[in-house]
Write a protein that holds these residues in place. Structure first.
Motif, PDB file in Angstrom:
ATOM      1  N   SER A 180      44.971  39.202  35.451  1.00 24.90           N
ATOM      2  CA  SER A 180      46.064  38.231  35.308  1.00 24.90           C
ATOM      3  C   SER A 180      45.673  36.934  36.012  1.00 24.90           C
ATOM      4  CB  SER A 180      47.364  38.796  35.892  1.00 24.90           C
ATOM      5  OG  SER A 180      47.245  39.064  37.271  1.00 24.90           O
ATOM      6  N   PRO A 181      46.477  35.865  35.841  1.00 20.81           N
ATOM      7  CA  PRO A 181      46.076  34.564  36.399  1.00 20.81           C
ATOM      8  C   PRO A 181      46.117  34.464  37.914  1.00 20.81           C
ATOM      9  CG  PRO A 181      47.562  34.271  34.533  1.00 20.81           C
ATOM     10  CD  PRO A 181      47.588  35.721  34.880  1.00 20.81           C
ATOM     11  N   SER A 182      46.911  35.292  38.595  1.00 17.97           N
ATOM     12  CA  SER A 182      47.037  35.097  40.048  1.00 17.97           C
ATOM     13  C   SER A 182      47.193  36.431  40.758  1.00 17.97           C
ATOM     14  CB  SER A 182      48.229  34.193  40.371  1.00 17.97           C
ATOM     15  OG  SER A 182      49.422  34.740  39.847  1.00 17.97           O
ATOM     16  N   ARG A 183      46.865  36.431  42.031  1.00 24.37           N
ATOM     17  CA  ARG A 183      46.938  37.630  42.854  1.00 24.37           C
ATOM     18  C   ARG A 183      48.379  37.941  43.258  1.00 24.37           C
ATOM     19  NH1 ARG A 183      42.101  38.106  47.195  1.00 24.37           N
ATOM     20  NH2 ARG A 183      43.020  40.205  47.146  1.00 24.37           N
ATOM     21  N   LEU A 184      48.590  39.180  43.697  1.00 25.09           N
ATOM     22  CA  LEU A 184      49.857  39.597  44.262  1.00 25.09           C
ATOM     23  C   LEU A 184      49.810  39.421  45.775  1.00 25.09           C
ATOM     24  CD1 LEU A 184      50.305  42.992  42.341  1.00 25.09           C
ATOM     25  CD2 LEU A 184      50.964  40.690  41.584  1.00 25.09           C
ATOM     26  N   ASP A 185      50.968  39.564  46.415  1.00 25.90           N
ATOM     27  CA  ASP A 185      50.967  39.618  47.878  1.00 25.90           C
ATOM     28  C   ASP A 185      50.782  41.075  48.303  1.00 25.90           C
ATOM     29  OD1 ASP A 185      53.435  40.832  47.411  1.00 25.90           O
ATOM     30  OD2 ASP A 185      54.602  39.109  48.099  1.00 25.90           O
ATOM     31  N   ASP A 186      50.680  41.308  49.611  1.00 21.81           N
ATOM     32  CA  ASP A 186      50.435  42.661  50.112  1.00 21.81           C
ATOM     33  C   ASP A 186      51.504  43.637  49.647  1.00 21.81           C
ATOM     34  OD1 ASP A 186      48.126  41.911  51.381  1.00 21.81           O
ATOM     35  OD2 ASP A 186      49.054  41.631  53.347  1.00 21.81           O
ATOM     36  N   ALA A 187      52.755  43.205  49.698  1.00 26.12           N
ATOM     37  CA  ALA A 187      53.850  44.084  49.287  1.00 26.12           C
ATOM     38  C   ALA A 187      53.733  44.451  47.812  1.00 26.12           C
ATOM     39  CB  ALA A 187      55.198  43.413  49.565  1.00 26.12           C
ATOM     40  N   GLY A 188      53.262  43.515  46.991  1.00 26.39           N
ATOM     41  CA  GLY A 188      53.104  43.782  45.570  1.00 26.39           C
ATOM     42  C   GLY A 188      52.058  44.846  45.304  1.00 26.39           C
ATOM     43  N   TYR A 189      50.898  44.716  45.959  1.00 25.65           N
ATOM     44  CA  TYR A 189      49.846  45.721  45.752  1.00 25.65           C
ATOM     45  C   TYR A 189      50.277  47.087  46.277  1.00 25.65           C
ATOM     46  CZ  TYR A 189      46.532  41.975  44.621  1.00 25.65           C
ATOM     47  OH  TYR A 189      45.891  40.916  44.034  1.00 25.65           O
ATOM     48  N   ASP A 190      50.829  47.110  47.493  1.00 30.95           N
ATOM     49  CA  ASP A 190      51.199  48.390  48.081  1.00 30.95           C
ATOM     50  C   ASP A 190      52.321  49.060  47.294  1.00 30.95           C
ATOM     51  OD1 ASP A 190      49.285  48.183  50.038  1.00 30.95           O
ATOM     52  OD2 ASP A 190      50.640  47.278  51.507  1.00 30.95           O
ATOM     53  N   GLY A 191      53.266  48.260  46.807  1.00 38.18           N
ATOM     54  CA  GLY A 191      54.341  48.827  45.994  1.00 38.18           C
ATOM     55  C   GLY A 191      53.812  49.408  44.699  1.00 38.18           C
ATOM     56  N   ALA A 192      52.864  48.698  44.074  1.00 42.66           N
ATOM     57  CA  ALA A 192      52.276  49.194  42.831  1.00 42.66           C
ATOM     58  C   ALA A 192      51.495  50.484  43.068  1.00 42.66           C
ATOM     59  CB  ALA A 192      51.373  48.131  42.228  1.00 42.66           C
ATOM     60  N   LEU A 193      50.769  50.558  44.181  1.00 46.56           N
ATOM     61  CA  LEU A 193      50.019  51.772  44.480  1.00 46.56           C
ATOM     62  C   LEU A 193      50.940  52.946  44.783  1.00 46.56           C
ATOM     63  CD1 LEU A 193      46.956  50.480  46.514  1.00 46.56           C
ATOM     64  CD2 LEU A 193      46.859  52.059  44.587  1.00 46.56           C
ATOM     65  N   ARG A 194      52.015  52.702  45.543  1.00 49.29           N
ATOM     66  CA  ARG A 194      52.956  53.790  45.830  1.00 49.29           C
ATOM     67  C   ARG A 194      53.574  54.321  44.539  1.00 49.29           C
ATOM     68  NH1 ARG A 194      54.153  50.652  50.524  1.00 49.29           N
ATOM     69  NH2 ARG A 194      55.755  49.488  49.374  1.00 49.29           N
ATOM     70  N   ALA A 195      53.930  53.401  43.646  1.00 44.63           N
ATOM     71  CA  ALA A 195      54.529  53.817  42.376  1.00 44.63           C
ATOM     72  C   ALA A 195      53.528  54.601  41.539  1.00 44.63           C
ATOM     73  CB  ALA A 195      55.030  52.592  41.612  1.00 44.63           C
ATOM     74  N   TYR A 196      52.279  54.180  41.541  1.00 46.91           N
ATOM     75  CA  TYR A 196      51.275  54.878  40.741  1.00 46.91           C
ATOM     76  C   TYR A 196      50.997  56.271  41.304  1.00 46.91           C
ATOM     77  CZ  TYR A 196      46.926  55.812  38.253  1.00 46.91           C
ATOM     78  OH  TYR A 196      45.959  56.389  37.470  1.00 46.91           O
ATOM     79  N   VAL A 197      50.881  56.387  42.617  1.00 46.43           N
ATOM     80  CA  VAL A 197      50.671  57.700  43.232  1.00 46.43           C
ATOM     81  C   VAL A 197      51.837  58.632  42.908  1.00 46.43           C
ATOM     82  CG1 VAL A 197      50.577  58.893  45.453  1.00 46.43           C
ATOM     83  CG2 VAL A 197      49.134  56.879  45.059  1.00 46.43           C
TER      84      VAL A 197
END
Length: 384
Positions: A211-228
């Motif tokens: 995608s065009p831009s990065r996420l913040d820390d909360a965005g990455y960690d939230g996405a990983l928690r949801a995926y797990v």
């Protein structure tokens, strides 16, 4: 200090060059490694390879087959033979580089290089205090560089991974998840997860976006928690975290900014614009450079990818960015309608034109044709 070869920037590209010099039997070469931060940079690389590989003795894991999950949850098992999917962490790669540096008696210098002054006969490596820290016959520069043209599309492959362990057997060490598109998709771009087991109780679980831009820390960690949670895994202990961002763009980088300065790694075109994959091309560059030096020729490798592949990448990026084609659908169709080894070799830039025609025929033809026309019109507009 005068040297034959200065490696400016000590990342994976430079480490692979050092290791390749040893494999090629190069001994009589004065080498300097110059970087503002001493030591190796932690990173994990996953790539596909053949039955044998120079890195076999330092691999963390390897898999004869992988799974791909489409956005609807359809699972596709991909048997990779005669290829395999492999993973190596940066520590042993830099260990091989350190062994090579010791054999070459290479000098390691801590300096923030401000500029490279190439007079045609050699290159002065000048730090931010305007001091010349080395003069080299050739410089291989792996520092990040700006493109020399403005691309039609500029995305990032950006990611965060968790190295996890559990108290019970949860993972199949014989199989990895290459792409799992069941993750929530961003409004502009594509996301997927993947799972790379290193044992029945340990794995690297990663969330990736194009995608065009990065996420913040909360965005990455939230996405990983949801995926797990989606994977049905719980009670995992996170031992390490790694993240990064790699450019995905059809902008052009200059691999040779002056007569005796050669860029390697991402700055030298090793990153595949449509995927962000870099490691295999970095290895090819390193091997070619070492062989050229061994034979007494200039250390200037050829292009990392054929021009026709870069054109196809520009079309794919335009199709995804313009919403003409769903990227999950694009990759799912590639793997469903083609032999796995053909797709993987294409992503590495190793296919023939005939194979590429077959690959293109398996994509959504009407929207991809529209994207191709837009890329062509844009190119003509720039030219005239």
């Amino acid at each position: 200090m005068e040297v034959d070869l200065a490696l400016v920037g000590y990342g994976g590209a430079a480490a692979l060059v050092l290791a390749a010099l040893t494999r090629a039997g190069v001994t009589d070469l004065r080498v300097a490694v110059i970087d503002p931060v001493p030591g190796a940079k932690p990173r994990t690389w996953a790539y596909w390879t053949g039955p044998t590989d120079d890195l076999d003795r330092v691999l963390d894991a390897q898999w004869p087959g992988v799974d791909l999950f489409g956005p609807t949850g359809r699972r596709q098992r991909i048997e990779l033979s005669p290829l395999r999917y492999a993973m190596v962490r940066s520590e042993p790669v830099f260990g091989l580089a350190a062994e090579a540096a010791e054999r070459l008696n290479a000098r390691t210098m801590v300096a923030n290089v401000e500029r490279l002054a190439d007079d045609g006969a050699g290159v002065d490596v000048i730090d931010d205090g305007e001091a010349t820290v080395a003069r080299a016959r050739w410089v291989l520069d792996s520092r990040p560089a700006k493109p020399v043209t403005v691309g039609r599309t500029f995305w990032l492959q950006h990611f965060r991974g968790w190295w996890v362990r559990s108290a019970e057997d949860l993972f199949d060490p014989a199989s990895a998840v290459l792409m799992d598109f069941r993750t929530p998709q961003p409004a502009r771009g594509v996301s997927f997860g993947y799972v790379l087991p290193t044992g029945p109780r340990t794995a690297l679980i990663e969330y990736t976006e194009f995608s065009p831009s990065r996420l913040d820390d909360a965005g990455y960690d939230g996405a990983l928690r949801a995926y797990v949670k989606q994977l049905g895994l719980d009670r995992l202990v996170v031992d390490e975290v790694e993240d990064g961002a790699i450019p995905m763009t059809d902008a052009r980088f200059d691999p040779r900014p002056s007569a005796r300065v050669v860029r390697i790694g991402t700055a030298g075109g090793a990153t595949r614009p449509s995927t962000g994959y870099t490691f295999s091309a970095m290895r090819r560059q390193a091997t070619e450079i070492a062989q050229l030096i061994r034979s007494g020729r200039d250390p200037v490798p050829g292009a990392a990818y054929p021009r026709r592949h870069l054109w196809m990448d520009a079309v794919a990026l335009r199709a995804w960015d313009g919403g003409l084609v769903s990227a999950p659908e694009f990759f799912e169709r590639l793997f469903l309608r083609n032999p796995a080894d053909r797709v993987l070799r294409f992503l590495d830039g190793q296919t023939t034109p005939a194979e590429e025609l077959a690959l293109m025929a398996s994509t959504p033809l009407v929207p991809m044709s529209r994207a191709a026309a837009e890329v062509g019109f844009s190119s003509l507009s720039r030219r005239f």
